[in-house]
Design an enzyme around this catalytic site. Structure first.
Site, short mmCIF file in Angstrom:
data_model
loop_
_atom_site.label_atom_id
_atom_site.label_comp_id
_atom_site.label_asym_id
_atom_site.label_seq_id
_atom_site.Cartn_x
_atom_site.Cartn_y
_atom_site.Cartn_z
N ARG A 59 0.40 -1.29 0.03
CA ARG A 59 0.05 0.08 -0.04
C ARG A 59 0.96 1.33 0.02
NH1 ARG A 59 -1.11 2.41 4.46
NH2 ARG A 59 -1.15 0.60 5.77
N TYR A 112 -18.47 18.88 -10.76
CA TYR A 112 -18.93 17.29 -10.90
C TYR A 112 -19.96 17.19 -9.90
CZ TYR A 112 -18.03 12.20 -10.89
OH TYR A 112 -17.97 10.92 -11.04
N ASP A 184 -9.48 21.00 -11.26
CA ASP A 184 -10.07 19.91 -11.89
C ASP A 184 -9.55 20.03 -13.35
OD1 ASP A 184 -10.93 17.85 -13.44
OD2 ASP A 184 -12.81 17.67 -11.66
N LYS A 209 -10.79 8.94 -17.51
CA LYS A 209 -11.22 9.55 -18.76
C LYS A 209 -10.08 9.67 -19.93
CE LYS A 209 -15.11 11.10 -16.91
NZ LYS A 209 -15.18 10.88 -15.64
#
Length: 391
Positions: A59, A112, A184, A209
């Site tokens: 991790r 968003y 963003d 995306k």
């Protein structure tokens, strides 16, 4: 004699994308390996105690994660980056890393929708107040900043209504007030808009995306400047964030072809958007790369290119006619994503609290993929025939 490694900082952005992450490849392979691992062994008690070796637990990082993190930071032009399991995870983790009870957040009104829900839900429950602001406020953001405003969050352009924000003017005002500016950067993918060069402190992407680019993985990225890196990294690790190795590998794969894909997305989108602007059924095309479109001058000043996402406002027609148009399309699928190789379209009604969006006609968001624009125009032509027949 081994070859010397290229200085990536001296190369053009297009070349950097191809070379990014190569340092972690081994045994002559072009691509780095995918490390599926949790346990990392230490050779002796001294190294176990000091934790001085490069990798200590899955991790906390693997060669796979470091390859893609360095690649993302290189694309964005930032100091360092971390990968998260979704775009929303990237947004929420970045905000939680810097906001505490009693702080104030200025959030762009075009944000968003799931991020708005996060602000109005979890952040509100933690005693963090959010104020939504007009995306076109520019340097006027200074008047909205309070003594307890810690973060100003921007999204340029807005992913539905395509407002381009004046990021440099906002950054100057935000920093003068002692706050931080988060951007963003998903639409520009870090390649067509250099958030840090324009004053951002943190750049966030829904890498699902364009960085992934093939609609086959969920991923978010947070890239920091030097000042924000250590606080963010600590919060990221304390929250146990880490993305899966296969999805990270797919992200790195996508980065290598980002330049040519975005170039094709832009070329196709320009053709289709210009064609749509000439249709009798269309009232407005919202695509900043088009001349005379809203935000074009700011886009031309600050961006190196445009992606394939834009919106259209139809002239007034019935809901039945709009549905007939959408249902007739065969190459434009209906789905709530974008950035992949395929073309998409969805109707939308943005939720606003600081500004109004009430056009007379229905609003549609298009993502133009890598298909032939002639085929896409033919598909849309059939859709408009269905719309007119149902009107």
């Amino acid at each position: 004699m081994s070859k010397s490694k290229p200085d990536l900082s001296a190369l053009s952005p297009e070349t950097r994308l191809v070379a990014a992450g190569r340092d972690y490849a081994e045994h002559g392979f072009v691509n780095p390996a995918v490390y599926h691992g949790s346990t990392v062994l230490f050779p002796d008690t001294a190294s176990l105690k000091d934790r001085t070796q490069t990798y200590v637990y899955g991790r906390r990082g693997t060669p796979t994660s470091r390859a893609v993190e360095e690649a993302v930071a290189l694309v964005e032009g930032g100091h360092n980056a971390k990968m998260l399991p979704s775009g929303l995870a990237a947004i929420s983790t970045a905000l939680l890393a810097f906001l505490k009870t009693g702080d104030h957040l200025l959030m762009v009104d075009t944000v968003y929708q799931p991020a708005r829900q996060f602000c109005d839900g979890l952040l509100k429950g933690l005693g963090i107040e959010t104020t939504y602001y007009d995306p076109l406020v520019g340097k006027g953001i200074a008047a909205l900043i309070r003594p307890n405003t810690r973060v100003v969050y921007a999204e340029s352009p807005g992913s539905q209504t395509m407002e381009v924000q004046d990021i440099p003017a906002m950054a100057e005002a935000v920093h003068k007030a002692g706050a931080m500016l988060f951007v963003d950067n998903t639409w520009g993918a870090g390649h067509y808009f250099k958030a840090f060069e324009h004053g951002a402190d943190i750049s966030i992407q829904a890498a699902t995306k364009y960085l992934v680019g093939h609609s086959d993985a969920m991923m978010g990225t947070v890239t920091c400047n030097k000042d924000t890196w250590e606080p963010f990294r600590h919060a990221y690790e304390e929250m146990g964030q880490f993305a899966g190795p296969d999805d990270m590998y797919l992200t790195l794969r996508g980065i290598h072809t980002l330049d040519v894909r975005l170039e094709r997305h832009m070329k196709n989108a320009m053709i289709v958007a210009e064609w749509l602007r000439g249709r009798a059924e269309v009232d407005t095309v919202l695509y900043p790369a088009l001349s005379n479109a809203p935000g074009h001058e700011l886009w031309k000043r600050d961006f190196r290119g445009a992606s394939g996402l834009f919106s259209v406002v139809l002239k007034p027609c019935s809901e039945t006619a709009t549905a007939a148009f959408l249902d007739q399309l065969t190459l434009f699928g209906m789905g709530y994503s974008w950035g992949g190789y395929e073309s998409l379209v969805v109707p939308f009604k943005p939720h606003r609290t600081a500004t109004r969006w009430q056009p007379e006609g229905y609003s549609l968001r298009f993502h133009v993929g890598l298909e032939s624009p002639d085929d896409l125009k033919a598909d849309l032509t059939e859709g408009f025939k269905a719309l007119n027949s149902a009107s």
